[in-house]
Structures are given as structure tokens and as C-alpha cells.
Design a protein around this motif. Structure first.
Motif, mmCIF file in Angstrom:
data_model
loop_
_atom_site.group_PDB
_atom_site.id
_atom_site.type_symbol
_atom_site.label_atom_id
_atom_site.label_comp_id
_atom_site.label_asym_id
_atom_site.label_seq_id
_atom_site.Cartn_x
_atom_site.Cartn_y
_atom_site.Cartn_z
ATOM 1 N N HIS A 85 0.812 -1.214 0.000
ATOM 2 C CA HIS A 85 0.000 0.000 0.000
ATOM 3 C C HIS A 85 0.849 1.269 0.000
ATOM 4 O O HIS A 85 0.426 2.296 -0.527
ATOM 5 N N LEU A 86 2.032 1.198 0.569
ATOM 6 C CA LEU A 86 2.880 2.388 0.586
ATOM 7 C C LEU A 86 3.357 2.765 -0.816
ATOM 8 O O LEU A 86 3.536 3.949 -1.106
ATOM 9 N N TYR A 87 3.567 1.766 -1.690
ATOM 10 C CA TYR A 87 4.048 2.128 -3.029
ATOM 11 C C TYR A 87 3.012 1.954 -4.140
ATOM 12 O O TYR A 87 3.254 2.352 -5.279
ATOM 13 N N ARG A 88 1.823 1.393 -3.819
ATOM 14 C CA ARG A 88 0.773 1.238 -4.836
ATOM 15 C C ARG A 88 -0.523 1.931 -4.437
ATOM 16 O O ARG A 88 -1.550 1.722 -5.082
ATOM 17 N N ILE A 89 -0.489 2.773 -3.410
ATOM 18 C CA ILE A 89 -1.734 3.317 -2.875
ATOM 19 C C ILE A 89 -2.506 4.136 -3.895
ATOM 20 O O ILE A 89 -3.733 4.052 -3.980
ATOM 21 N N ASN A 90 -1.815 4.945 -4.694
ATOM 22 C CA ASN A 90 -2.526 5.784 -5.670
ATOM 23 C C ASN A 90 -3.245 4.930 -6.705
ATOM 24 O O ASN A 90 -4.387 5.221 -7.089
ATOM 25 N N GLU A 91 -2.589 3.892 -7.170
ATOM 26 C CA GLU A 91 -3.208 2.995 -8.149
ATOM 27 C C GLU A 91 -4.392 2.261 -7.545
ATOM 28 O O GLU A 91 -5.471 2.190 -8.147
ATOM 29 N N ILE A 92 -4.205 1.700 -6.334
ATOM 30 C CA ILE A 92 -5.268 0.939 -5.683
ATOM 31 C C ILE A 92 -6.473 1.834 -5.375
ATOM 32 O O ILE A 92 -7.625 1.446 -5.602
ATOM 33 N N ALA A 93 -6.203 3.039 -4.890
ATOM 34 C CA ALA A 93 -7.290 3.957 -4.541
ATOM 35 C C ALA A 93 -7.956 4.554 -5.775
ATOM 36 O O ALA A 93 -9.055 5.115 -5.669
ATOM 37 N N GLY A 94 -7.313 4.429 -6.934
ATOM 38 C CA GLY A 94 -7.860 5.024 -8.154
ATOM 39 C C GLY A 94 -8.806 4.143 -8.926
ATOM 40 O O GLY A 94 -9.408 4.582 -9.915
ATOM 41 N N VAL B 34 -8.387 -12.031 -0.074
ATOM 42 C CA VAL B 34 -9.488 -11.718 -0.997
ATOM 43 C C VAL B 34 -9.378 -10.276 -1.490
ATOM 44 O O VAL B 34 -9.582 -9.986 -2.674
ATOM 45 N N TYR B 35 -9.041 -9.380 -0.571
ATOM 46 C CA TYR B 35 -8.862 -7.969 -0.948
ATOM 47 C C TYR B 35 -7.773 -7.814 -2.012
ATOM 48 O O TYR B 35 -7.945 -7.080 -2.994
ATOM 49 N N ALA B 36 -6.638 -8.508 -1.827
ATOM 50 C CA ALA B 36 -5.537 -8.413 -2.792
ATOM 51 C C ALA B 36 -5.984 -8.895 -4.160
ATOM 52 O O ALA B 36 -5.662 -8.282 -5.193
ATOM 53 N N ALA B 37 -6.733 -9.997 -4.201
ATOM 54 C CA ALA B 37 -7.233 -10.499 -5.480
ATOM 55 C C ALA B 37 -8.179 -9.497 -6.129
ATOM 56 O O ALA B 37 -8.154 -9.293 -7.353
ATOM 57 N N LEU B 38 -9.002 -8.848 -5.320
ATOM 58 C CA LEU B 38 -9.976 -7.899 -5.866
ATOM 59 C C LEU B 38 -9.310 -6.636 -6.416
ATOM 60 O O LEU B 38 -9.651 -6.170 -7.506
ATOM 61 N N VAL B 39 -8.358 -6.071 -5.672
ATOM 62 C CA VAL B 39 -7.772 -4.795 -6.123
ATOM 63 C C VAL B 39 -6.668 -4.985 -7.149
ATOM 64 O O VAL B 39 -6.444 -4.110 -7.997
ATOM 65 N N LEU B 40 -5.946 -6.110 -7.103
ATOM 66 C CA LEU B 40 -4.839 -6.314 -8.033
ATOM 67 C C LEU B 40 -5.263 -7.076 -9.282
ATOM 68 O O LEU B 40 -4.839 -6.741 -10.388
ATOM 69 N N LEU B 41 -6.064 -8.092 -9.108
ATOM 70 C CA LEU B 41 -6.492 -8.907 -10.248
ATOM 71 C C LEU B 41 -7.765 -8.364 -10.889
ATOM 72 O O LEU B 41 -7.824 -8.192 -12.108
ATOM 73 N N CYS B 42 -8.772 -8.086 -10.072
ATOM 74 C CA CYS B 42 -10.061 -7.613 -10.590
ATOM 75 C C CYS B 42 -10.154 -6.095 -10.650
ATOM 76 O O CYS B 42 -11.138 -5.559 -11.154
ATOM 77 N N ARG B 43 -9.138 -5.393 -10.115
ATOM 78 C CA ARG B 43 -9.108 -3.930 -10.118
ATOM 79 C C ARG B 43 -10.390 -3.330 -9.546
ATOM 80 O O ARG B 43 -10.986 -2.399 -10.108
ATOM 81 N N ALA B 44 -10.814 -3.889 -8.434
ATOM 82 C CA ALA B 44 -12.067 -3.466 -7.816
ATOM 83 C C ALA B 44 -11.902 -2.150 -7.075
ATOM 84 O O ALA B 44 -10.858 -1.869 -6.494
#
Length: 349
Positions: free
Chosen positions: A154-163, A202-212
Motif C-alpha cells: 500500500h505504501l508504493y501502490r496506494i494511488n493505483e489501488i485507490a484510483g 481476498v482484498y488483494a485479489a480484488l484490487v490487483l487482479l479484478c481492479r475493484a
């Protein structure tokens, strides 16, 4: 102009749950005479005021705070921290889940159903055949490694994940099967050993794989952790039993988390999830450093190297998952001889 009406909510259901829970808690502390035990363990109640907020507003369950407070701060056995995580989340995460469902918050239902089924299979396997063979030291290390890796992510991917907005739609059957795999693997390993973890998997799969969207991914992670926690408590209560001290700490913390976790769900909708995620990410990295320093006498250089290697492997897996999600979403076009995971289809022989 077609204006979509807001969905009808059922917050009265959550209100009934709270009335029922506090009636039982009052009966225990007043009717059954457990008030002195609850009062004596007030520090864990204070700590879980923060832990329950974290549980409701992030993909990290209340055990993210409860486990290190009991194990690292109060120097309790790691097995107690694990069982307490199950017990306290069975109230906090359940309360937050009822609040989420009553407000009709959108969830990733296919993955949620699949991972719930996977948890039913994987958790007892881990509790009976894996967790008993993991020492207190390595329970702490496993917890530290998993949480540190999520913090660094989250420290280095937060902008992408939150976007992210919405969610990449795959086949419902594919999502369900993915959920089963995640539930079985996480239930048998992380959840059975530390008392938490399926929510973050599950969260990691959703935000990284499914881009939820975080508005979908985090509530989904809260609900699956509630299911895993209640199931974990049920299994341990009728088989091996909970560790001594869990009930007393639970008595003190339960009335706090019953309100704190849903409050986290509500407040994060007002202030946004990014600041909270960054704050918790720093805590996750901090507890890894604390664990390595405090346990260095037992870890030595070899154990420390293994812990760092574990963090590196987790981050590598996250990046693989992220790349796979980019390929499936069509953002990355691979050459014909490379599959969706980045491996060559050509037989080297």
C-alpha cells in the motif's frame, strides 16, 4: 431524465443485532458475575477501540491490532493472540458485516461465495494439521511477514489501488472458482495460524487482479473475515477449546468492537479510505520491525533472512497478480508465445 432511486436500507436489522448482543454481554458481566474480569482487562478494550476502526475501514481485521497488542506489547503467547483474533472478530466483523449488508453496500458476491466455501474446507485442515506444528515464534513471524508485505504494497501502490472504479467483470463461475482456491489456501495457512488473513487475501485479489473499487473490495473483505472468524471460534470451541485468557479479554473488548467496526465503515465513507490505509500500512511495517528486533535473540541472522525473504516472496506474488489483472483487463498485450502469467508457451526442448 431517469433518476435512480437510492436502495432501501435495513439498519433496523443492525439495531436488533446490537440489542441482542449487549443483552447477552450484560447478562454475562452482571448476571453471571464476570464484571471484575472484564474490568481487569480494560487495556485490551482501549487498544481494540483502534483495532475495531481498522477492522471496519480497511482489509486488515481487528486482529491486526489485537494480535500484536497481546503478543508483542503484553507478551502473551502467540496462540492466545490467534484465538483472541478469532473471538473478537466474531463480534466486531460480524457487527460490521450486518451493518454493510443492512446498508446494501455493493459486494463482489461471486468471489465472496467461493471464498466462504473455501474457508469451510481449508480452515479445519489448517487448525488440525498445520497450526499445531507451528511454534509461537513462527506464528509471530508469519503474522509479521504477511502484514508487512500488505503494508509495503500500500505504501508504493496506494494511488493505483485507490484510483480503481467499479470492477473488472470476469465470468461469474471463474470468480467463484478463484474464491474457492483463495479460501482453501488462506484458511489452511494464514487464517488457521494467525486467526486473520482471508480478508487481505481476498482484498488483494480484488484490487490487483479484478481492479475493484475500494468501496467494493474492503466491505467484501470484512464480510469474509466475519465468516472465517465465527467458523474458527465454532471449530475451536467444540474441539481443542480456546486458549486460557481469551474469554476474559473478549469480555473487555467485545462491547467496544461491536460498535467500533461499523463506525469504521461509516467514518471512512466520509474521510476517504486512502489516509486510513496509509496509516495502517505504516503500523503493519512497524510491527514487522518490532517483531524482528524483539525476537532477534531467537531468530538470529538465519531467521531474520527467512522473514525478509518471506516479505519479498509476498511482494513478488502481488506483482504477479497485478500483472495478470492487467493482462486480463486488456491493458497489457502479450506476445503470442507468452501466456497470461508471463511464462513462455514454447517448449524449450
Amino acid at each position: 431524465m431517469n433518476i435512480q432511486k437510492p436502495l432501501k436500507t435495513y439498519l433496523w436489522v443492525w439495531g436488533l443485532w446490537l440489542l441482542g448482543f449487549y443483552a447477552v454481554w450484560l447478562w454475562l458481566v452482571l448476571g453471571m458475575g464476570y464484571w471484575s474480569e472484564a474490568k481487569a482487562h480494560w487495556p485490551i478494550a482501549l487498544a481494540m477501540a483502534l483495532g475495531s476502526y481498522v477492522a471496519g475501514s480497511t482489509p486488515m481485521g481487528g486482529g491486526t491490532v489485537g494480535f500484536p497488542v497481546l503478543v508483542l506489547w503484553f507478551d502473551m503467547p502467540a496462540t492466545l493472540g490467534r484465538d483472541f483474533s478469532f473471538a473478537v472478530q466474531s463480534i466486531g466483523m460480524t457487527s460490521a458485516s450486518i451493518f454493510i449488508l443492512a446498508r446494501r453496500v455493493p459486494l463482489a458476491w461471486s468471489i465472496l461465495k467461493g471464498s466462504a466455501l473455501g474457508i469451510l474446507i481449508g480452515t479445519p485442515i489448517g487448525i488440525f494439521f498445520i497450526a499445531p506444528f507451528i511454534s509461537d515464534l513462527w506464528i509471530k513471524v508469519v503474522f509479521a511477514v504477511v502484514w508487512a508485505s500488505f503494508g509495503i504494497l500500500h505504501l508504493y501502490r496506494i494511488n493505483e489501488i485507490a484510483g480503481h472504479t467499479g470492477m473488472t467483470e470476469f465470468n461469474e463461475g471463474w470468480d467463484f472458482r478463484l474464491g474457492i482456491i483463495l479460501g482453501v489456501l488462506a484458511g489452511a495457512t494464514i487464517v488457521s495460524v494467525t486467526g486473520v488473513g482471508i480478508d487481505m487475501v481476498v482484498y488483494a485479489a480484488l484490487v490487483l487482479l479484478c481492479r475493484a473499487d475500494l468501496k467494493i473490495a474492503i466491505p467484501t473483505s470484512v464480510v469474509i473475515m466475519a465468516i472465517a472468524s465465527v467458523y474458527g471460534v465454532a471449530i475451536k470451541s467444540v474441539t481443542t477449546g480456546m486458549q486460557p485468557g481469551v474469554f476474559e479479554n473478549w469480555l473487555a473488548a467485545a462491547p467496544v468492537v461491536a460498535l467500533g467496526a461499523p463506525l469504521g465503515v461509516f467514518i471512512v465513507g466520509l474521510i476517504g479510505r486512502k489516509p486510513t490505509l496509509l496509516f495502517v500500512a505504516v503500523l503493519c511495517v512497524g510491527q514487522f520491525i518490532w517483531t524482528c528486533v524483539n525476537e532477534y535473540e531467537y531468530l538470529q541472522l538465519t531467521g531474520l533472512a527467512l522473514a525478509l525473504l518471506g516479505v519479498g516472496i509476498m511482494l513478488w506474488l502481488f506483482e504477479k497478480l497485478r500483472r495478470w489483472g492487467a493482462v486480463l483487463a486488456g491493458d497489457v498485450v502479450l506476445p503470442d508465445h507468452v501466456d497470461s502469467l508471463g511464462y513462455s508457451k514454447v517448449d524449450p526442448h
